[in-house]
Design an enzyme around this catalytic site. Structure first.
Site, PDB file in Angstrom:
ATOM      1  N   LYS A  91      46.159  37.455 -44.809  1.00 57.55           N
ATOM      2  CA  LYS A  91      47.561  37.191 -45.105  1.00 57.55           C
ATOM      3  C   LYS A  91      48.381  36.933 -43.839  1.00 57.55           C
ATOM      4  CE  LYS A  91      46.574  37.362 -49.342  1.00 57.55           C
ATOM      5  NZ  LYS A  91      46.433  36.067 -50.059  1.00 57.55           N
ATOM      6  N   ASP A 112      36.014  22.416 -54.874  1.00 54.04           N
ATOM      7  CA  ASP A 112      35.763  23.601 -54.072  1.00 54.04           C
ATOM      8  C   ASP A 112      36.298  23.297 -52.677  1.00 54.04           C
ATOM      9  OD1 ASP A 112      34.807  25.646 -52.442  1.00 54.04           O
ATOM     10  OD2 ASP A 112      32.866  25.769 -53.459  1.00 54.04           O
ATOM     11  N   TYR A 138      41.879  41.689 -45.900  1.00 48.92           N
ATOM     12  CA  TYR A 138      43.097  41.243 -46.575  1.00 48.92           C
ATOM     13  C   TYR A 138      44.231  41.089 -45.562  1.00 48.92           C
ATOM     14  CZ  TYR A 138      46.582  40.830 -50.296  1.00 48.92           C
ATOM     15  OH  TYR A 138      47.568  40.376 -51.132  1.00 48.92           O
TER      16      TYR A 138
END
Length: 304
Positions: free
Chosen positions: A178, A74, A174
């Site tokens: 990005k 993880d 998002y």
């Protein structure tokens, strides 16, 4: 088949499926030993709750001609990443390629809603998965990578820096995720260059990942059947295409010319001459800018 990466050691963080899986496989096909990490294992699924596992990825790497090593990690847990890098150091004594492909945010995104209609807990979890994981991994892995000149860091995102700076990416979380991945590559480029190493931001085009094929109800063999639902899917590419892009960068003795750059798989295919699995070279981001975004009819002539 040539194996220019024989003897090279790679860590693909986020190698369970999609781009990460095929980046690992294509590095293996070029002869590399690849540590494939992620949370989805035969021992249990991650919150993505999908069937793909890191063990499968490692087996595909070995079948391609490399050496695949699956490690369940993880990347939000610093101690697990520290132990991973310590293991690579103990077993190999070097790291030549680091690929930060960790994501896992798809189930958390609320698309095309303003920030006041976004669930904050899911949004901040997205940012942690998309950004914190990359920073934590780089914190521990880069000291091993910079021991030898020639190391390569690849930040895998969605959209080139030029495209993301000019376009809204359908959700504040998002969008920020990005943009941040591209910026991290520029940061790593500044920090590793004095050690003779290179950092690049790389984006695939419209990716025929396992989940995307599933969404359209098709397979890699009959993916063109999805064009009835979404004609612009004609520009899509298999995950092997971006995998071959990373392998080409890693094998390029002059890779430092790309330091700090934000590039696409289609752009690199023109330079290095590799193709997708069907022999084409889809130039998705040029197509998106010139055809899809302006609302023109789907026509990939001249774009693949």
């Amino acid at each position: 088949m040539t194996t220019p990466l024989t003897g090279k050691i790679a860590l693909v963080a986020g190698a369970t499926r999609g781009a990460g899986r095929q980046i690992a496989v294509q590095l293996g096909a070029a002869g590399a030993t690849v540590y494939a990490t992620g949370r989805s294992s035969r021992a249990g699924r991650s919150e993505m709750d999908r069937p793909e596992t890191i063990e499968e990825t490692a087996e595909l790497v070995t079948a391609a001609g490399g050496t695949g090593i699956a490690v369940r990690v993880d990347h939000l847990v610093p101690e697990q990443v520290r132990d991973l890098v310590a293991r690579i150091d103990a077993e190999q004594g070097r790291l030549d390629v680091l690929v930060n492909d960790i994501w896992g945010g798809d189930p958390l995104i609320t698309w095309e809603k303003p920030v006041w209609e976004q669930p904050l807990d899911a949004g901040f979890r997205t940012l942690r998965l998309a950004i914190d994981t990359h920073i934590i991994t780089s914190h521990f892995a880069l000291p091993l990578l910079i021991r030898r000149p020639g190391g390569l860091v690849v930040e895998v995102g969605d959209g080139t820096r030029e495209y993301n700076d000019a376009n809204y990416r359908l959700s504040v979380f998002y969008d920020l995720a990005k943009i941040s991945v591209n910026r991290l590559a520029a940061t790593w480029a500044h920090e590793v260059a004095p050690h003779g190493c290179t950092a690049v931001a790389l984006t695939p085009g419209w990716l025929r990942s396992e989940s995307m094929l599933e969404l359209f109800g098709v397979t890699e063999e009959n993916w063109r059947d999805a064009l009835d639902k979404q004609p612009h899917f004609a520009i899509s590419e298999s995950p092997a295409f971006v995998g071959r892009a990373v392998a080409a960068l890693a094998a390029d003795e002059d890779r430092a010319r790309w330091n700090g750059r934000s590039v696409s798989s289609g752009e690199l295919a023109k330079v290095y001459g590799f193709t997708d699995v069907d022999g084409s070279r889809p130039d998705a981001w040029r197509y998106i800018v010139e055809v899809q975004d302006p609302g023109k009819p789907a026509d990939v002539t001249g774009y693949r």
